[in-house]
Design a protein around this motif. Structure first.
Motif, PDB file in Angstrom:
ATOM      1  N   SER A  91     -32.584  -9.446 -92.154  1.00 34.37           N
ATOM      2  CA  SER A  91     -33.868 -10.107 -92.398  1.00 34.37           C
ATOM      3  C   SER A  91     -34.573  -9.561 -93.623  1.00 34.37           C
ATOM      4  CB  SER A  91     -34.775  -9.955 -91.172  1.00 34.37           C
ATOM      5  OG  SER A  91     -34.958  -8.577 -90.848  1.00 34.37           O
ATOM      6  N   GLU A 128     -35.697  -5.745 -83.224  1.00 33.04           N
ATOM      7  CA  GLU A 128     -35.671  -5.554 -84.663  1.00 33.04           C
ATOM      8  C   GLU A 128     -35.243  -4.120 -84.956  1.00 33.04           C
ATOM      9  OE1 GLU A 128     -39.325  -6.593 -86.516  1.00 33.04           O
ATOM     10  OE2 GLU A 128     -39.250  -8.695 -85.884  1.00 33.04           O
ATOM     11  N   LEU A 168     -32.683  -8.441 -87.606  1.00 34.57           N
ATOM     12  CA  LEU A 168     -33.214  -9.180 -86.467  1.00 34.57           C
ATOM     13  C   LEU A 168     -32.067  -9.456 -85.515  1.00 34.57           C
ATOM     14  CD1 LEU A 168     -35.483 -10.757 -85.033  1.00 34.57           C
ATOM     15  CD2 LEU A 168     -34.816 -12.753 -86.391  1.00 34.57           C
TER      16      LEU A 168
END
Length: 266
Positions: A24, A74, A94
């Motif tokens: 991410s 996360e 993620l």
């Protein structure tokens, strides 16, 4: 980063309980880019976020999610000596449990991304054509293989679109602008017909034909006799896979042509 949707779908069909790990955020020097992903099941994985300790930590976290029933998580991973990697960057990950709804959305996104890849049409499913299709299958291309014959010279790599056509030169018009045309059929006359159609277009990123310098000269004379514009010959890559490395094995030719295609603007 895209993967062939059929591959991801096949993996999830065998391993329905899985976690999608996506890069991410990528700061500084990192092994993969934002959007790179891997899918983690209890005893298998597919895809990669860069390997090494980073990937080991992500797999470990994903599998703990499968055990504990966690939905999302996360990770913020500095790529320093603490984890045995010296990239010096920082990676955000993620992790999402692939529920039925998320799986459907993910596969739709992969299918759309795959459809947007630059197309490569390979004309000829002989030994070189099949080797080239196999070499390109995992690369960021959408590959179509075309042959006139009832039987090919071997197995076609998974994920390759295969069409049989009695007049393959008519299929050149189906190549999307920016695509590539690679001509490796079993018949020189057929090669010439396909190349003529390809050179008549000015919107293809690559046109290549297997053969020698003498075959190129023969094609140039034939093209002139046919009344075609020979000025376009400068756009023809022939021989394909040209390299100081002299090796005519199909797999070697395929590797060299794959390198040419990757270097061409899309």
């Amino acid at each position: 980063m895209t993967s062939q949707p059929s591959h991801a779908g096949a993996f999830l069909a065998v391993h329905p309980d899985a976690v999608l790990v996506t890069v991410s955020e990528a700061k500084g020097s990192t092994p993969r880019e934002v959007g790179a992903f891997m899918i983690v099941a209890a005893h298998a994985t597919t895809g990669t976020i860069g390997g090494g300790q980073l990937e080991y930590l992500a797999i470990d976290k994903a599998r703990s999610m499968l055990i504990n029933g966690d939905d999302e998580a996360e990770m913020d991973v500095p790529l320093g000596p603490d984890i045995g990697q010296c990239c010096g960057g920082r990676v955000g990950l993620l992790l999402s449990r692939l529920t039925l709804e998320r799986r459907a959305i993910f596969l739709q996104q992969q299918a759309a991304a795959y459809d947007s890849l630059p197309p490569v049409f390979i004309f000829g499913a002989g030994h070189v054509g099949l080797a080239l299709a196999s070499a390109l299958a995992p690369l960021p291309f959408r590959v179509t293989l075309i042959d006139t014959r009832e039987h090919t010279d071997g197995d076609i790599a998974p994920g390759i679109n295969f069409h049989r056509s009695a007049m393959p030169e008519t299929q050149v018009s189906a190549i999307r602008p920016g695509g590539a045309c690679v001509i490796v059929t079993h018949d020189h006359a057929l090669d010439f017909l396909i190349a003529r159609e390809a050179l008549a277009r000015d919107d293809l990123s690559y046109i290549g034909m297997i053969g020698s310098s003498s075959k190129r000269a023969t094609f140039a004379h034939w093209l002139a006799r046919e009344g075609a514009d020979t000025a376009n010959l400068s756009r023809l890559t022939m021989p394909i896979g040209k390299s100081p490395y002299k090796d005519k094995r199909p797999a070697v030719i395929a590797a060299l042509v794959a390198a040419e295609l990757l270097q061409h603007p899309k």
